[in-house]
Scaffold this active site. Structure first.
Site, PDB file in Angstrom:
ATOM      1  N   PHE A 147       0.823  -1.222   0.000  1.00 31.84           N
ATOM      2  CA  PHE A 147       0.000   0.000   0.000  1.00 31.84           C
ATOM      3  C   PHE A 147       0.849   1.260   0.000  1.00 31.84           C
ATOM      4  O   PHE A 147       0.383   2.333   0.385  1.00 31.84           O
ATOM      5  CB  PHE A 147      -0.928   0.005   1.219  1.00 31.84           C
ATOM      6  CG  PHE A 147      -1.801  -1.219   1.307  1.00 31.84           C
ATOM      7  CD1 PHE A 147      -2.938  -1.319   0.524  1.00 31.84           C
ATOM      8  CD2 PHE A 147      -1.477  -2.265   2.152  1.00 31.84           C
ATOM      9  CE1 PHE A 147      -3.752  -2.448   0.577  1.00 31.84           C
ATOM     10  CE2 PHE A 147      -2.279  -3.402   2.203  1.00 31.84           C
ATOM     11  CZ  PHE A 147      -3.414  -3.495   1.419  1.00 31.84           C
ATOM     12  N   ARG A 149       2.835   4.642  -0.527  1.00 33.81           N
ATOM     13  CA  ARG A 149       2.637   5.893  -1.268  1.00 33.81           C
ATOM     14  C   ARG A 149       3.998   6.392  -1.715  1.00 33.81           C
ATOM     15  O   ARG A 149       4.941   6.366  -0.930  1.00 33.81           O
ATOM     16  CB  ARG A 149       2.031   6.979  -0.353  1.00 33.81           C
ATOM     17  CG  ARG A 149       0.674   6.665   0.197  1.00 33.81           C
ATOM     18  CD  ARG A 149       0.420   7.540   1.415  1.00 33.81           C
ATOM     19  NE  ARG A 149       1.374   7.258   2.490  1.00 33.81           N
ATOM     20  CZ  ARG A 149       1.552   8.026   3.561  1.00 33.81           C
ATOM     21  NH1 ARG A 149       0.873   9.146   3.713  1.00 33.81           N
ATOM     22  NH2 ARG A 149       2.424   7.684   4.487  1.00 33.81           N
ATOM     23  N   ASN A 215      -7.597   1.568  -3.296  1.00 37.97           N
ATOM     24  CA  ASN A 215      -7.282   2.592  -4.290  1.00 37.97           C
ATOM     25  C   ASN A 215      -8.549   3.178  -4.913  1.00 37.97           C
ATOM     26  O   ASN A 215      -8.617   4.378  -5.200  1.00 37.97           O
ATOM     27  CB  ASN A 215      -6.344   2.040  -5.363  1.00 37.97           C
ATOM     28  CG  ASN A 215      -4.889   2.085  -4.911  1.00 37.97           C
ATOM     29  OD1 ASN A 215      -4.590   2.600  -3.840  1.00 37.97           O
ATOM     30  ND2 ASN A 215      -3.995   1.553  -5.702  1.00 37.97           N
ATOM     31  N   PHE A 256      -7.405  13.429   1.811  1.00 36.15           N
ATOM     32  CA  PHE A 256      -7.843  13.069   0.453  1.00 36.15           C
ATOM     33  C   PHE A 256      -9.086  13.815   0.005  1.00 36.15           C
ATOM     34  O   PHE A 256      -9.808  13.381  -0.877  1.00 36.15           O
ATOM     35  CB  PHE A 256      -7.983  11.542   0.278  1.00 36.15           C
ATOM     36  CG  PHE A 256      -6.683  10.936  -0.181  1.00 36.15           C
ATOM     37  CD1 PHE A 256      -5.579  10.956   0.648  1.00 36.15           C
ATOM     38  CD2 PHE A 256      -6.540  10.423  -1.463  1.00 36.15           C
ATOM     39  CE1 PHE A 256      -4.349  10.474   0.232  1.00 36.15           C
ATOM     40  CE2 PHE A 256      -5.312   9.933  -1.906  1.00 36.15           C
ATOM     41  CZ  PHE A 256      -4.222   9.957  -1.049  1.00 36.15           C
ATOM     42  N   LEU A 257      -9.327  14.972   0.641  1.00 37.71           N
ATOM     43  CA  LEU A 257     -10.369  15.873   0.161  1.00 37.71           C
ATOM     44  C   LEU A 257      -9.725  17.132  -0.402  1.00 37.71           C
ATOM     45  O   LEU A 257     -10.272  18.222  -0.262  1.00 37.71           O
ATOM     46  CB  LEU A 257     -11.345  16.221   1.289  1.00 37.71           C
ATOM     47  CG  LEU A 257     -12.331  15.121   1.723  1.00 37.71           C
ATOM     48  CD1 LEU A 257     -13.277  15.639   2.793  1.00 37.71           C
ATOM     49  CD2 LEU A 257     -13.140  14.582   0.537  1.00 37.71           C
ATOM     50  N   GLY A 264      -3.258  11.391 -10.321  1.00 38.16           N
ATOM     51  CA  GLY A 264      -2.496  10.788 -11.416  1.00 38.16           C
ATOM     52  C   GLY A 264      -1.549   9.776 -10.818  1.00 38.16           C
ATOM     53  O   GLY A 264      -1.826   9.224  -9.744  1.00 38.16           O
ATOM     54  N   CYS A 267      -0.484   4.515 -10.105  1.00 38.51           N
ATOM     55  CA  CYS A 267      -1.391   3.563  -9.446  1.00 38.51           C
ATOM     56  C   CYS A 267      -2.866   3.886  -9.608  1.00 38.51           C
ATOM     57  O   CYS A 267      -3.589   3.140 -10.261  1.00 38.51           O
ATOM     58  CB  CYS A 267      -1.054   3.461  -7.964  1.00 38.51           C
ATOM     59  SG  CYS A 267       0.547   2.699  -7.697  1.00 38.51           S
ATOM     60  N   ARG A 337       4.365   9.729 -14.371  1.00 36.36           N
ATOM     61  CA  ARG A 337       3.391   8.835 -15.015  1.00 36.36           C
ATOM     62  C   ARG A 337       1.983   9.396 -14.813  1.00 36.36           C
ATOM     63  O   ARG A 337       1.579   9.696 -13.702  1.00 36.36           O
ATOM     64  CB  ARG A 337       3.491   7.420 -14.424  1.00 36.36           C
ATOM     65  CG  ARG A 337       4.717   6.667 -14.911  1.00 36.36           C
ATOM     66  CD  ARG A 337       4.820   5.327 -14.244  1.00 36.36           C
ATOM     67  NE  ARG A 337       5.056   5.455 -12.804  1.00 36.36           N
ATOM     68  CZ  ARG A 337       5.016   4.444 -11.935  1.00 36.36           C
ATOM     69  NH1 ARG A 337       4.722   3.230 -12.353  1.00 36.36           N
ATOM     70  NH2 ARG A 337       5.250   4.651 -10.663  1.00 36.36           N
TER      71      ARG A 337
END
Ligand code: UDX
Length: 441
Positions: A147, A149, A215, A256-257, A264, A267, A337
């Protein structure tokens, strides 16, 4: 314990070095000679905080080595598979070529009682289909998703939130072989488990799904707030205040807000697409049909950033000097990526803007793929004479360290588009800039 790690890309190189750092004897194996040569010299082939140090230490201690020779896996007790599973060209599904090649290449070197631990992100059902090949050699397959990051990869590997082991199971519980295998993995991860990291033992399908659903959830959270940004844009509301306010609800949470130009990287985009493709194959496409929408919302935010810049420059960017701050898909990474940042820069260039791009880590990678842009290492140099500035990766160099008054002295036109909602809007306005945020008035 003696370990091998097949595949020394992002996941594998970090895993190999991290396992050596907690005391294991590790050989990393990759087909790419250049990568192996660089890792063997203790040089990280990509930018990842902390990796250089543990690579150097591991090699100096004699516990960590790299090779292209698969036979070096012989004698290891656990063999980790950390190869890539990219999006198939021309399709949404994951390309499992490298996973199959890694397992096939490893088979001749397996001994009775060995464990093959898959870490790559794979479509649910992959482990079940690979297991018989591994069993034929008297070894056991386990699925042990990763997992990590980027930017926090070393910390996430040595000290993860949770560990998941999908093992051979019977009637909803680990088989005897499965339980034994889980015990070996507990030994591998002992330092982390001793500190209280949850270790979840389950079947193959659940382990594979934990990864893709995690994810999918993260991508959904980001696209949710970006959808709210779209609504904020037509109502005059401020999505960052909205995120703060809903984030105070512990059931929602603020992380994650971050509304902006979206997600992008190597993953999230490919994993949600592969999940959709796999669900279709399973006859359950409708269960995750929303992921198509998540993808679409995400891609629309790139359009929005480009449109805002055009609008901010009076309807056209043609022959205007636009300074783009950031190329990496996120800070603390040189990874480009599927980078929304680079995509926005390339599109502005396509509209005729004279784009100057800077980034603290990703210039070299960006230049290789998009040589048509102008790259400048020095941030202040990049700002000189700009008609508009657009922030697309929230590096501290732009978010915290860039003084709007000083930037105003360098730029020609005081227009700033904050693609990541990471600047202090009031401070930029006070310094004379016309500030445009994403989903903000
Ligand atoms: C992700 C998962 O977080 C990790 O658990 C998994 O193993 C691999 O995929 P990573 O790709 O390194 O990790 O990036 P992450 O930090 O999740 O960010 C993904 C993208 O979302 C970045 O482009 C980032 O800029 C964007 N993002 C993140 C937002 O747009 N808003 C946010 O609030 C958070």
């Amino acid at each position: 314990m003696r370990l091998s790690v097949i595949g020394c890309g992002y996941l594998g190189a970090v895993h190999a070095a991290a396992m050596a750092s907690i005391g294991h004897e590790v050989v990393g194996i990759d087909v790419d000679e250049r990568k192996v040569a660089s890792l063997s010299k203790g040089e990280a082939p990509f930018f990842e905080p902390g990796l250089q140090e543990i690579l150097t230490e591991g090699i100096a201690s004699g516990r960590l080595s790299f090779t292209t020779d698969m036979s070096a896996a012989q004698g290891a007790k656990v063999h980790f598979i950390g190869v890539g599973t990219p999006q198939q060209p021309g399709g949404y599904a994951a390309d499992l070529t490298y996973v199959h090649a890694a397992v096939d290449g490893l088979l001749p070197y397996l001994s009775e009682g060995d464990i093959v631990a898959g870490k790559s992100t794979v479509p649910v059902g992959t482990a079940e289909s690979l297991a018989p090949r591994v069993s034929e050699r008297g070894a056991t397959l386990v699925w042990n998703p990763e997992f990590l990051r980027e930017g926090w990869a070393v910390q996430d590997t040595v000290d993860p939130d949770r560990l998941v082991a999908g093992v051979p199971s019977l009637d909803g519980a680990p088989s005897e072989e499965g339980a034994r295998t889980a015990d070996v993995l507990r030994e591998v991860y002992h330092p982390s488990i001793a500190k209280g990291t949850p270790f979840i033992v389950t079947d193959y399908a659940t382990a594979e799904l934990v990864k893709v659903s995690a994810n999918a959830f993260l991508a959904t959270k980001i696209s949710f707030i970006n959808a709210m940004a779209e609504i904020a844009e037509v109502t005059g509301a401020d999505v960052t205040t909205l995120a703060d306010a809903i984030g105070h609800d512990a059931r929602i949470g603020r992380r994650f807000l971050g509304a902006g130009i979206g997600f992008g990287g190597g993953c999230l985009p490919k994993d949600i697409r592969a999940f959709s493709a796999r669900a279709e194959e399973l006859g359950r496409g409708e269960s995750v049909a929303f992921l198509r929408e998540i993808d679409a919302i995400n891609l629309r935010r790139r359009d929005r950033a480009v449109d805002l810049t055009v609008q901010a420059l009076g309807g056209s960017v043609f022959e205007k000097k636009v300074t783009v701050l950031g190329a990496a898909f996120k800070p603390h990474s040189d990874d480009i990526r599927d980078s929304p940042a680079l995509d926005v820069a390339v599109r502005l260039h396509g509209l005729g803007a004279d784009v100057t791009l800077t980034d603290p880590a990703a210039i070299e990678n960006a230049r290789r793929i998009h040589p048509q842009l102008t790259y400048v290492e020095d941030r202040d140099e990049a700002l000189r004479g700009a008609d508009a500035v657009i922030v697309v990766t929230e590096w501290d160099e732009y978010r915290r360290e860039l003084d709007p008054a000083q930037a105003a002295e360098l730029a020609a036109g005081l227009v700033v588009v904050d693609g990541r909602n990471c600047l202090d809007a009031a401070a930029w306005r006070a310094a004379g800039w016309t500030y445009y945020g994403m989903g903000r008035p």
